[in-house]
Design an enzyme around this catalytic site. Sequence first.
Site, PDB file in Angstrom:
ATOM      1  N   ASP A  68     -32.493   5.940 -10.635  1.00 58.11           N
ATOM      2  CA  ASP A  68     -33.114   5.952  -9.322  1.00 58.11           C
ATOM      3  C   ASP A  68     -32.900   7.367  -8.769  1.00 58.11           C
ATOM      4  OD1 ASP A  68     -34.074   5.028  -6.839  1.00 58.11           O
ATOM      5  OD2 ASP A  68     -32.030   4.793  -6.118  1.00 58.11           O
ATOM      6  N   LYS A 125     -45.225   0.214   4.569  1.00 59.58           N
ATOM      7  CA  LYS A 125     -44.684   1.591   4.580  1.00 59.58           C
ATOM      8  C   LYS A 125     -44.679   2.221   5.975  1.00 59.58           C
ATOM      9  CE  LYS A 125     -45.706   2.838  -0.206  1.00 59.58           C
ATOM     10  NZ  LYS A 125     -46.347   1.645  -0.714  1.00 59.58           N
ATOM     11  N   GLY A 141     -39.175   5.542  -5.374  1.00 61.21           N
ATOM     12  CA  GLY A 141     -40.211   5.081  -4.444  1.00 61.21           C
ATOM     13  C   GLY A 141     -40.809   6.225  -3.653  1.00 61.21           C
ATOM     14  N   ASN A 194     -32.643  -2.274  -4.184  1.00 56.18           N
ATOM     15  CA  ASN A 194     -33.938  -2.175  -4.875  1.00 56.18           C
ATOM     16  C   ASN A 194     -33.797  -1.799  -6.350  1.00 56.18           C
ATOM     17  OD1 ASN A 194     -33.012   0.349  -4.285  1.00 56.18           O
ATOM     18  ND2 ASN A 194     -35.015   1.221  -3.849  1.00 56.18           N
ATOM     19  N   ASP A 195     -32.574  -1.476  -6.783  1.00 55.79           N
ATOM     20  CA  ASP A 195     -32.371  -1.138  -8.202  1.00 55.79           C
ATOM     21  C   ASP A 195     -31.764  -2.288  -8.998  1.00 55.79           C
ATOM     22  OD1 ASP A 195     -33.118   1.551  -7.628  1.00 55.79           O
ATOM     23  OD2 ASP A 195     -31.116   1.867  -6.815  1.00 55.79           O
TER      24      ASP A 195
END
EC number: 7.6.2.1
Length: 778
Positions: A99, A269, A398, A508-509
Amino acid sequence: VGLLDLELNQLTKALFLALVALSVVMVTLQGFVGPWYRNLFRFLLLFSYIIPISLRVNLDMGKAAYGWMIMKDDNIPGTVVRTSTIPEELGRLVYLLTDKTGTLTQNEMIFKRLHLGTVSYGTDTMDEIQNHIINSYSQVHSQNSGNSTSSTPSRKPQSSAPKVRKSVSSRIHEAVKAIALCHNVTPVYESRAGVSGETEYAEVDQDFSDENRTYQASSPDEVTLVQWTESVGLTLVNRDLTSMQLKTPGGHILTYYILQIFPFTSESKRMGIIVRDESSGDITFYMKGADVAMSTIVQYNDWLEEECGNMAREGLRTLVVAKKSLTEEQYQDFESRYNQAKLSIHDRNLKVAAVVESLEREMELLCLTGVEDQLQADVRPTLEMLRNAGIKIWMLTGDKLETATCIAKSSHLVSRTQDIHIFRPVTTRGEAHLELNAFRRKHDCALVISGDSLEVCLKYYEHEFVELACQCPAVVCCRCSPTQKAHIVKLLQHHTGKRTCAIGDGGNDVSMIQAADCGIGIEGKEGKQASLAADFSITQFKHIGRLLMVHGRNSYKRSAALGQFVMHRGLIISTMQAVFSSVFYFASVPLYQGFLMVGYATIYTMFPVFSLVLDQDVKPEMALLYPELYKDLTKGRSLSFKTFLIWVLISIYQGGILMYGALLLFESEFVHVVAISFTALILTELLMVALTIRTWHWLMVVAEFLSLGCYVASLAFLNEYFGIGRVSFGAFLDVAFITTVTFLWKVSAITVVSCLPLYILKYLKRKFSPPSYSKLTS
């Protein structure tokens, strides 16, 4: 389950087949006389030592030891091993998926740039913004005290002449106010006086004292923005569910009522908030978000896209801030529709989104902010080391394409000399085909691709795309969702069959970490989700170098040696049993009694064999200095069918020599064949451990002598076990026989014949085809 365990399983299956084959051969040579099937089972039991049952115990204890060594390593403090089954996976990695934010970078944001379209402020010109803010608020308050009407300077010129362009001062004022209001941050006051009884008094007393205030929010970006507005004079001092209060440079408190809040989601977003100014009653809708989402929402302008690109190339994370003034009627209309949408049963999310979108039109663009996320310590040398070790690094983030590319260059993920192929955004099969062809023509260049284009390529050209991407020295995937990250990991595993490792720091990982063969979590600013879901948890990215080069390498090499040695230990004793049975007309009679067999696998050979977990071929400093050594490991040559067959041949040779030697030399004292052959066997095993070890450790020497001592003691005390078969043979072992010179020289002779050739072979091999590590140590 690690790769090494799977490989050992294959070898164990081969050993099982060998056991069955050997038993069938013995029964066949016996001539199928009498109840042959009963003899078959007796042979299966006699030779069952071929199957290394103690292997699992030894390996698991070894893995626990490796885990303990990793956690005790002072060079990588704070490392936690959360799984004791796969430490040797760290030595076989080919792909590292990482990441960006919080993993390669510190996740500590610094406000760097405020852009208003015509004018841009950097770190060195922040004092100008501060002056503008002080001036505009002092004007407001002087007007407020002069007339009873309360209006902000930004409203005054508008009401008199709406077409007049705003002054820079009022635009800065609006932008800073928007940044100070549009967020989800809560100021928290920690009272330094730890008096529990006076909490009420303390709360009132310390309400707005700056030194006790800390900010709390879900993302560090937001905190940075609010801290920046504080530094230029507009401070967030209080926040609850319905209102927030700002303190002006003059010390006045402005109150705003929160009417609605639209939180940030990874799909939209952006985030929005509708507030009502207490003094004037004006309702304003503020919104901030990524440029992709905001460019269609704000009014037409000619600078946003260009400036976003410029900031991203500097490695800054950008946010677009916009506002829209609402009349009371507009807001009431919106509120009724919004509440109705929230109450609907079908497609609620879609309806709510549609109502919010009705507001998100023609918004006034206020400013663009740029925040920098600095690289972690020693990221560059670590990435360089991993690249030299033959590990291919994929960065999945991201972030925007430009920001990701900039970080990839500054972190040396992509070396300075390398070309970068930026994969153009594709939406159709034809475009994807053209782009892939363009990419195929380039050699040795890094690939940068966005998540959407990746989806299209994988949909139509999965195999071709993965094949091309795997040849790249580095790959950067930007605008990746958490599910995409996990999908990429599975793709690599499926197409290459190589070992993958994922490293990340946030929630998110987690999907990517759990999908990979080996997951590493970093305890960062985003909590402990990743580090708790991972197999290994580290405190900084730079620790991964030592974790792989030193601990991964050692764990794999040691486990391979240990596994093969335990197999050798079982094979050699089964060979002796086979020779013994053959000599006695293929009778299914056990050579050694049960107690000796148990002692053989435990007290007599356990310590020296287990001491292989302390063995290392090169010093840790060497392994870090020459990461190229790691490349050899990924080929998996330390444990393969080739090395396994070599050990099988060694076992058959040694077992045969030990048994035949005992029968030849001690024909007259045949009753003592057990004591003789078993003594030679134990000595051979201890010498073989000494032969296998590459670097001696004092505990290994202790283990060798301890085992020898235990054996000598048991020869003296457990003499009835050293007879053949039953005690009725009268074959008690007399101590007088063991102490004779004949016994000693004959046993020594057998041992030398079984071990010397192997020592000579090892010496010749080291001389004529030395392994890569020995070239460094010599």
